[in-house]
Design a protein around this motif. Structure first.
Motif, PDB file in Angstrom:
ATOM      1  N   ASP A  68       8.369  -4.239  15.614  1.00 28.38           N
ATOM      2  CA  ASP A  68       8.658  -4.852  14.308  1.00 28.38           C
ATOM      3  C   ASP A  68       8.332  -3.953  13.119  1.00 28.38           C
ATOM      4  N   SER A  69       7.736  -2.785  13.355  1.00 26.11           N
ATOM      5  CA  SER A  69       7.172  -2.007  12.248  1.00 26.11           C
ATOM      6  C   SER A  69       8.228  -1.473  11.280  1.00 26.11           C
ATOM      7  N   ALA A  70       9.265  -0.834  11.792  1.00 21.82           N
ATOM      8  CA  ALA A  70      10.249  -0.204  10.908  1.00 21.82           C
ATOM      9  C   ALA A  70      10.952  -1.242  10.040  1.00 21.82           C
ATOM     10  N   ASP A  71      11.355  -2.348  10.632  1.00 23.45           N
ATOM     11  CA  ASP A  71      12.024  -3.391   9.852  1.00 23.45           C
ATOM     12  C   ASP A  71      11.085  -3.992   8.821  1.00 23.45           C
ATOM     13  N   ALA A  72       9.834  -4.255   9.210  1.00 22.35           N
ATOM     14  CA  ALA A  72       8.876  -4.831   8.270  1.00 22.35           C
ATOM     15  C   ALA A  72       8.633  -3.898   7.089  1.00 22.35           C
ATOM     16  N   LEU A  73       8.497  -2.596   7.354  1.00 25.82           N
ATOM     17  CA  LEU A  73       8.289  -1.640   6.263  1.00 25.82           C
ATOM     18  C   LEU A  73       9.481  -1.625   5.311  1.00 25.82           C
ATOM     19  N   ALA A  74      10.684  -1.664   5.854  1.00 20.35           N
ATOM     20  CA  ALA A  74      11.882  -1.660   5.006  1.00 20.35           C
ATOM     21  C   ALA A  74      11.923  -2.902   4.126  1.00 20.35           C
ATOM     22  N   ARG A  75      11.540  -4.042   4.674  1.00 19.71           N
ATOM     23  CA  ARG A  75      11.518  -5.271   3.893  1.00 19.71           C
ATOM     24  C   ARG A  75      10.427  -5.240   2.822  1.00 19.71           C
ATOM     25  N   LEU A  76       9.255  -4.742   3.180  1.00 17.82           N
ATOM     26  CA  LEU A  76       8.145  -4.688   2.228  1.00 17.82           C
ATOM     27  C   LEU A  76       8.419  -3.701   1.097  1.00 17.82           C
ATOM     28  N   ALA A  77       9.182  -2.639   1.394  1.00 18.43           N
ATOM     29  CA  ALA A  77       9.493  -1.627   0.382  1.00 18.43           C
ATOM     30  C   ALA A  77      10.371  -2.186  -0.735  1.00 18.43           C
ATOM     31  N   ARG A  78      11.004  -3.329  -0.515  1.00 19.07           N
ATOM     32  CA  ARG A  78      11.782  -3.962  -1.585  1.00 19.07           C
ATOM     33  C   ARG A  78      10.881  -4.546  -2.671  1.00 19.07           C
ATOM     34  N   HIS A  79       9.612  -4.771  -2.328  1.00 21.18           N
ATOM     35  CA  HIS A  79       8.710  -5.473  -3.237  1.00 21.18           C
ATOM     36  C   HIS A  79       7.539  -4.620  -3.730  1.00 21.18           C
ATOM     37  N   TYR A  80       7.150  -3.576  -2.968  1.00 20.69           N
ATOM     38  CA  TYR A  80       5.930  -2.822  -3.263  1.00 20.69           C
ATOM     39  C   TYR A  80       6.164  -1.319  -3.094  1.00 20.69           C
ATOM     40  N   ARG A  81       5.257  -0.526  -3.709  1.00 17.52           N
ATOM     41  CA  ARG A  81       5.116   0.880  -3.342  1.00 17.52           C
ATOM     42  C   ARG A  81       4.250   0.923  -2.085  1.00 17.52           C
ATOM     43  N   LEU A  82       4.611   1.771  -1.127  1.00 18.28           N
ATOM     44  CA  LEU A  82       3.912   1.841   0.152  1.00 18.28           C
ATOM     45  C   LEU A  82       3.149   3.158   0.267  1.00 18.28           C
ATOM     46  N   ILE A  83       1.916   3.070   0.766  1.00 17.30           N
ATOM     47  CA  ILE A  83       1.042   4.240   0.891  1.00 17.30           C
ATOM     48  C   ILE A  83       0.410   4.225   2.282  1.00 17.30           C
ATOM     49  N   ILE A  84       0.398   5.368   2.943  1.00 15.50           N
ATOM     50  CA  ILE A  84      -0.255   5.515   4.254  1.00 15.50           C
ATOM     51  C   ILE A  84      -1.662   6.072   4.049  1.00 15.50           C
ATOM     52  N   VAL A  85      -2.641   5.470   4.754  1.00 17.22           N
ATOM     53  CA  VAL A  85      -4.039   5.918   4.718  1.00 17.22           C
ATOM     54  C   VAL A  85      -4.496   6.008   6.172  1.00 17.22           C
ATOM     55  N   SER A  86      -4.351   7.192   6.774  1.00  9.88           N
ATOM     56  CA  SER A  86      -4.437   7.299   8.228  1.00  9.88           C
ATOM     57  C   SER A  86      -5.456   8.321   8.708  1.00  9.88           C
ATOM     58  N   ASN A  87      -6.009   8.041   9.892  1.00 10.35           N
ATOM     59  CA  ASN A  87      -6.999   8.911  10.514  1.00 10.35           C
ATOM     60  C   ASN A  87      -6.385   9.996  11.399  1.00 10.35           C
TER      61      ASN A  87
END
Length: 241
Positions: free
Chosen positions: A103-122
């Motif tokens: 579900d990750s790719a689709d969810a990110l595409a949907r969320l990008a319509r509403h927010y700026r997205l930032i990765i904070v990864s180890n």
């Protein structure tokens, strides 16, 4: 909580967007069978996870591939089986092969319509670049352990995140942090007084898996079992606004 009140989402990646446990088990399991060990994937992940957290704490500037290799060697020693250099490097180089949750790719595409997205990864830059070929995410910023010289739950990532928010013209109160790991992320949310969402990917399984059990207090504001469920809630909130 009003999900329409935020301008940006920051994400942990591995465990939240990328199924790191399946990815690691694809190496740890065959190694254990080659060694004749009668241990399942859950036991292997649990034994490995504590060592990864320890290596990251002891050597915070070590790139993630070497963290993986060192933790694997230590986990093997605990099981009484040496990890060869070939096997250690197989795990070290496996990050780009770890699968995304369906579900990750689709969810990110949907969320990008509403927010700026930032990765904070180890992980390291090359590792995330490989993973993003599966996620296909459009991120305003990507912050890795290689960039900040440290590993969560240390605060290096979040100091960098706050600087990034300033550059983007976003207030800290307009940020919502999204993560699976209570140990790596939601303990920091508690310390930093950050609003956060727990993506409880292990909701249908007992135990901690590859994620170390937290010893600090943690906090989160909302819980969802999947990224799809979170994206559904966001879409519904914006539709009702």
């Amino acid at each position: 909580m009003d999900l329409t009140a935020f301008e940006a989402l920051s994400f942990d990646c591995y465990g939240t967007l990328i199924d790191w446990e399946t990815g690691m088990a694809a190496v740890l399991g065959p190694w254990a069978r080659e060694q004749g060990l009668q241990v399942g994937n859950e036991e292997l992940l649990l034994g490995y996870g504590g060592h990864e957290a320890a290596v990251e704490r002891e050597a915070p500037t070590t790139r993630y591939p070497e963290v993986l290799a060192t933790a694997f060697r230590r986990a093997g020693a605990d099981l009484g089986a040496a990890v060869s250099e070939e096997w250690a490097q197989r795990l070290a180089g496996s990050v780009p092969d770890w699968p995304a949750f369906p579900d990750s790719a689709d969810a990110l595409a949907r969320l990008a319509r509403h927010y700026r997205l930032i990765i904070v990864s180890n992980v390291h830059r090359d590792g995330f670049a490989g993973s993003n070929r599966q996620l296909r995410g459009e991120f305003a910023a990507v912050i890795t352990a290689e960039d900040v010289g440290g590993y969560k739950p240390a605060d290096n990532h979040f100091r960098a995140l706050y600087r990034t928010l300033e550059e983007l013209g976003i207030e800290r109160t307009e940020l919502l942090h999204v993560a699976q790991s209570l140990f790596h992320d939601h303990t920091v949310a508690k310390r930093e007084n950050l609003r956060s969402v727990w993506i409880n990917r292990r909701h249908d399984r007992p135990g901690w898996g590859a994620t170390k059990q937290p010893t600090e207090q943690w906090s989160y504001d909302l819980e969802f079992p999947t990224m799809a469920a979170f994206a559904d809630a966001v879409d519904a909130a914006f539709a009702a606004r």
